[in-house]
Enzyme design. Structure first.
Site, PDB file in Angstrom:
ATOM      1  CB  CYS A  81      -0.995  -0.026   1.156  1.00  0.00           C
ATOM      2  SG  CYS A  81      -2.370   1.144   0.912  1.00  0.00           S
ATOM      3  CG  HIS A 191      -3.970  -3.624   2.293  1.00  0.00           C
ATOM      4  ND1 HIS A 191      -3.077  -3.271   3.281  1.00  0.00           N
ATOM      5  CD2 HIS A 191      -4.539  -2.467   1.866  1.00  0.00           C
ATOM      6  CE1 HIS A 191      -3.109  -1.958   3.460  1.00  0.00           C
ATOM      7  NE2 HIS A 191      -3.984  -1.445   2.599  1.00  0.00           N
ATOM      8  CD  GLU A 193      -2.070  -6.469   4.620  1.00  0.00           C
ATOM      9  OE1 GLU A 193      -2.304  -5.312   5.009  1.00  0.00           O
ATOM     10  OE2 GLU A 193      -1.556  -6.725   3.512  1.00  0.00           O
TER      11      GLU A 193
END
Length: 210
Positions: A81, A191, A193
């Site tokens: 990001c 993202h 994750e």
């Protein structure tokens, strides 16, 4: 055991990134320590917030020098990001320009779209022979939440060295850079994750390079 250092410079979803990396069976350490971040097998640079503020936080712990020294030695770095955005030369927010790490030429700018921020799931256009996206499908979706992005890629891809592989996301008036695989330097605007199985696979691909 393979160790991934997650750079703690005051900006980023540290714990979610740590859990996602630890899921792959590697040791994780959240740190602002110069030597620990430099010595780890992999360095993850998260980032949430304004470009200029993130750069201030990064410089306060010598993070820009950590990234530069690791890359000079061919040691893996993954930016996520705003952790990707700060790798460019500059960021422009509200008419103000802030210098980035300068690993790539170009600027990060406000997305031109009817709805900003760009928030939610989207597909990306993946380059051929990508190690980052190995095992993933064109229909796989990744989670984005951002108002700024790099609208263009300026680095000369010609030459005897491995060419950077750039993925794009189509949103608003024009596509923006969604991910870059550039030797030891990988980065994603989305993202991983927070991107479910697709994001976990991408992180696993990165860990396999350590």
């Amino acid at each position: 055991m393979t160790q991934v250092a997650i750079l703690d410079y005051g900006f980023g979803n540290i714990r979610s990134a740590q859990r996602a990396i630890a899921h792959h069976g590697v040791e994780t350490v959240v740190t602002a320590n110069f030597e620990i971040a430099l010595a780890a097998d992999g360095l993850l640079v998260p980032g949430v917030g304004a470009f200029a503020a993130c750069m201030d936080g990064l410089k306060a712990i010598g993070g820009d020098r950590i990234i530069g020294r690791r890359l000079a030695g061919g040691r893996p770095v993954l930016g996520i990001c705003v952790g990707m955005q700060i790798l460019f030369e500059r960021g422009v927010e509200h008419g103000l320009e802030a210098a980035g790490c300068g690993e790539w030429p170009g600027s990060v700018e406000l997305i031109e779209a009817p709805v900003v921020p760009h928030m939610g799931w989207n597909t990306v256009s993946v380059p051929a022979h990508s190690n980052m996206f190995a095992g993933l499908e064109e229909t796989d979706r990744f989670y984005f939440v951002h108002s700024y992005a790099a609208p263009a890629w300026h680095l000369n891809d010609e030459g005897p060295l491995a060419r950077p592989k750039v993925a794009w996301c189509d949103y608003g008036k024009a596509p923006f850079v969604a991910a870059v695989e550039n030797g030891a330097l990988w980065a994603t605007q989305f993202h991983p994750e927070k991107s479910g199985a697709a994001g976990a696979r991408l992180l696993g691909n990165w860990i396999s390079t350590l």
